[in-house]
Design a protein around this motif. Structure first.
Motif, PDB file in Angstrom:
ATOM      1  N   ALA A 236       4.211  13.489  10.537  1.00 56.15           N
ATOM      2  CA  ALA A 236       3.315  12.871   9.664  1.00 56.15           C
ATOM      3  C   ALA A 236       3.674  13.122   7.880  1.00 56.15           C
ATOM      4  CB  ALA A 236       1.995  13.425   9.158  1.00 56.15           C
ATOM      5  N   ARG A 237       3.307  12.303   6.860  1.00 58.59           N
ATOM      6  CA  ARG A 237       3.492  12.345   6.026  1.00 58.59           C
ATOM      7  C   ARG A 237       2.222  12.415   4.766  1.00 58.59           C
ATOM      8  NH1 ARG A 237       9.730  13.036   4.061  1.00 58.59           N
ATOM      9  NH2 ARG A 237       8.453  12.405   1.851  1.00 58.59           N
ATOM     10  N   LYS A 238       2.569  12.065   3.250  1.00 60.76           N
ATOM     11  CA  LYS A 238       1.697  12.891   2.373  1.00 60.76           C
ATOM     12  C   LYS A 238       1.898  11.707   1.387  1.00 60.76           C
ATOM     13  CE  LYS A 238      -0.187  17.190   3.207  1.00 60.76           C
ATOM     14  NZ  LYS A 238       0.050  18.210   3.263  1.00 60.76           N
ATOM     15  N   VAL A 239       1.318  10.501   0.676  1.00 60.75           N
ATOM     16  CA  VAL A 239       1.398   9.813  -0.334  1.00 60.75           C
ATOM     17  C   VAL A 239       0.159  10.399  -1.210  1.00 60.75           C
ATOM     18  CG1 VAL A 239       2.027   7.836  -1.006  1.00 60.75           C
ATOM     19  CG2 VAL A 239       2.197   7.903   0.912  1.00 60.75           C
ATOM     20  N   TYR A 240       1.038  10.456  -2.766  1.00 61.21           N
ATOM     21  CA  TYR A 240      -0.075  11.255  -3.522  1.00 61.21           C
ATOM     22  C   TYR A 240      -0.106  10.454  -4.221  1.00 61.21           C
ATOM     23  CZ  TYR A 240       0.539  16.123  -1.357  1.00 61.21           C
ATOM     24  OH  TYR A 240       0.464  16.454  -0.612  1.00 61.21           O
ATOM     25  N   TYR A 241      -1.709  10.553  -4.639  1.00 60.49           N
ATOM     26  CA  TYR A 241      -2.012   9.395  -5.356  1.00 60.49           C
ATOM     27  C   TYR A 241      -3.375   9.779  -6.951  1.00 60.49           C
ATOM     28  CZ  TYR A 241      -5.705   8.052  -2.581  1.00 60.49           C
ATOM     29  OH  TYR A 241      -7.312   8.122  -1.988  1.00 60.49           O
TER      30      TYR A 241
ATOM     31  N   ASP B  33      -1.013   0.488  -3.922  1.00 58.99           N
ATOM     32  CA  ASP B  33       0.505   0.252  -5.189  1.00 58.99           C
ATOM     33  C   ASP B  33       1.434   1.235  -4.391  1.00 58.99           C
ATOM     34  OD1 ASP B  33      -0.107  -2.174  -6.290  1.00 58.99           O
ATOM     35  OD2 ASP B  33       0.043  -0.302  -8.153  1.00 58.99           O
ATOM     36  N   LYS B  34       0.804   1.876  -3.403  1.00 60.96           N
ATOM     37  CA  LYS B  34       0.894   3.119  -2.592  1.00 60.96           C
ATOM     38  C   LYS B  34       0.659   2.862  -1.337  1.00 60.96           C
ATOM     39  CE  LYS B  34       1.221   6.479  -5.440  1.00 60.96           C
ATOM     40  NZ  LYS B  34       2.697   6.841  -5.808  1.00 60.96           N
ATOM     41  N   ILE B  35       1.119   1.755  -0.756  1.00 65.42           N
ATOM     42  CA  ILE B  35       1.068   1.418   1.088  1.00 65.42           C
ATOM     43  C   ILE B  35       2.856   1.170   0.723  1.00 65.42           C
ATOM     44  CG2 ILE B  35       0.971  -1.023   2.397  1.00 65.42           C
ATOM     45  CD1 ILE B  35      -1.878  -1.322   0.855  1.00 65.42           C
ATOM     46  N   PRO B  36       3.649   0.441  -0.037  1.00 60.89           N
ATOM     47  CA  PRO B  36       5.045   0.101   0.648  1.00 60.89           C
ATOM     48  C   PRO B  36       5.870   1.683   0.652  1.00 60.89           C
ATOM     49  CG  PRO B  36       4.571  -1.225  -1.212  1.00 60.89           C
ATOM     50  CD  PRO B  36       3.641  -0.428  -0.996  1.00 60.89           C
ATOM     51  N   GLU B  37       5.340   2.885  -0.040  1.00 64.29           N
ATOM     52  CA  GLU B  37       6.016   3.914   0.509  1.00 64.29           C
ATOM     53  C   GLU B  37       5.891   4.231   1.664  1.00 64.29           C
ATOM     54  OE1 GLU B  37       5.960   8.332  -1.918  1.00 64.29           O
ATOM     55  OE2 GLU B  37       4.919   6.802  -2.936  1.00 64.29           O
ATOM     56  N   MET B  38       4.457   4.036   2.084  1.00 62.86           N
ATOM     57  CA  MET B  38       3.530   4.754   3.137  1.00 62.86           C
ATOM     58  C   MET B  38       4.754   3.856   4.285  1.00 62.86           C
ATOM     59  SD  MET B  38      -0.359   4.269   2.833  1.00 62.86           S
ATOM     60  CE  MET B  38      -1.385   5.906   3.394  1.00 62.86           C
ATOM     61  N   ILE B  39       4.705   2.734   4.191  1.00 58.44           N
ATOM     62  CA  ILE B  39       5.434   2.232   5.286  1.00 58.44           C
ATOM     63  C   ILE B  39       6.950   2.316   5.075  1.00 58.44           C
ATOM     64  CG2 ILE B  39       6.137  -0.559   5.535  1.00 58.44           C
ATOM     65  CD1 ILE B  39       3.945  -1.954   4.704  1.00 58.44           C
TER      66      ILE B  39
ATOM     67  N   ILE C  18       1.745   8.555  10.989  1.00 63.66           N
ATOM     68  CA  ILE C  18       0.763   9.123  10.814  1.00 63.66           C
ATOM     69  C   ILE C  18       1.457   8.910   8.955  1.00 63.66           C
ATOM     70  CG2 ILE C  18      -0.972   9.828  10.018  1.00 63.66           C
ATOM     71  CD1 ILE C  18      -1.235  11.033  12.720  1.00 63.66           C
ATOM     72  N   VAL C  19       0.867   8.689   8.530  1.00 64.05           N
ATOM     73  CA  VAL C  19       1.143   8.416   6.398  1.00 64.05           C
ATOM     74  C   VAL C  19      -0.367   8.990   6.000  1.00 64.05           C
ATOM     75  CG1 VAL C  19       2.176   8.499   4.655  1.00 64.05           C
ATOM     76  CG2 VAL C  19       3.703   7.660   6.577  1.00 64.05           C
ATOM     77  N   TYR C  20      -1.238  10.714   5.226  1.00 65.95           N
ATOM     78  CA  TYR C  20      -2.060  10.162   4.871  1.00 65.95           C
ATOM     79  C   TYR C  20      -1.920   9.955   2.992  1.00 65.95           C
ATOM     80  CZ  TYR C  20      -2.640  13.059   9.085  1.00 65.95           C
ATOM     81  OH  TYR C  20      -2.853  13.262  10.101  1.00 65.95           O
ATOM     82  N   GLY C  21      -2.762   8.810   2.730  1.00 64.61           N
ATOM     83  CA  GLY C  21      -2.789   9.258   1.643  1.00 64.61           C
ATOM     84  C   GLY C  21      -3.485  10.085   0.516  1.00 64.61           C
TER      85      GLY C  21
END
Length: 132
Positions: free
Chosen positions: A100-105, A13-19, A28-31
């Motif tokens: 790059a950015r980070k997306v936390y989950y 569900d974090k994929i749209p935020e990464m996109i 680059i977007v890190y989970g």
């Protein structure tokens, strides 16, 4: 390109935020796991020690990230320029130098099957990482 483990522990569900971060210029977007609650005590503590050791050796890494990441075509092609066969991606991808950015989950418990890294195999894998 988005990579994600097949064990269903990372949050798709974090994929749209990464996109969205990609659309805003990130290559680059890190989970990144928001915590390590699903790990047993030993793994949690050795992971923390591993990141500290790598940091002391000036290896830039993104703590608590693994293989759940988005990479642009430019970042993937830059990675493909490395000729090594056994790439240490967690250490190499941050070295590419792209924005790059980070997306936390929250990492979920494994829903099916059993881990492919039982304690003994995991310990051997960690010791091999430290030697490289």
């Amino acid at each position: 390109m988005i990579t994600i483990d097949a064990d269903l522990q990372d949050d798709p569900d974090k994929i749209p935020e990464m996109i969205e971060h990609y659309k805003n210029g990130c290559e680059i977007v890190y989970g990144v796991r928001s915590d390590r609650q699903t790990d047993f005590w030993f793994k949690r503590n050795t992971a923390e020690s591993f990141y500290k050791l790598m940091n002391q050796m000036d290896v830039t890494m993104i703590p608590d990230s693994a293989d759940f990441r988005l990479m642009s075509n430019r970042a993937v092609y830059a990675l493909l320029k490395y000729s090594e066969r056994n790439l240490f991606l967690r250490g190499l991808v941050p070295q590419l130098g792209f924005q790059a950015r980070k997306v936390y989950y929250q990492r979920m418990a494994q829903l099916a099957g059993e881990t492919k890294y039982p304690f003994k195999k995991w310990l051997v894998w960690r010791s091999m990482e430290l030697r490289h």
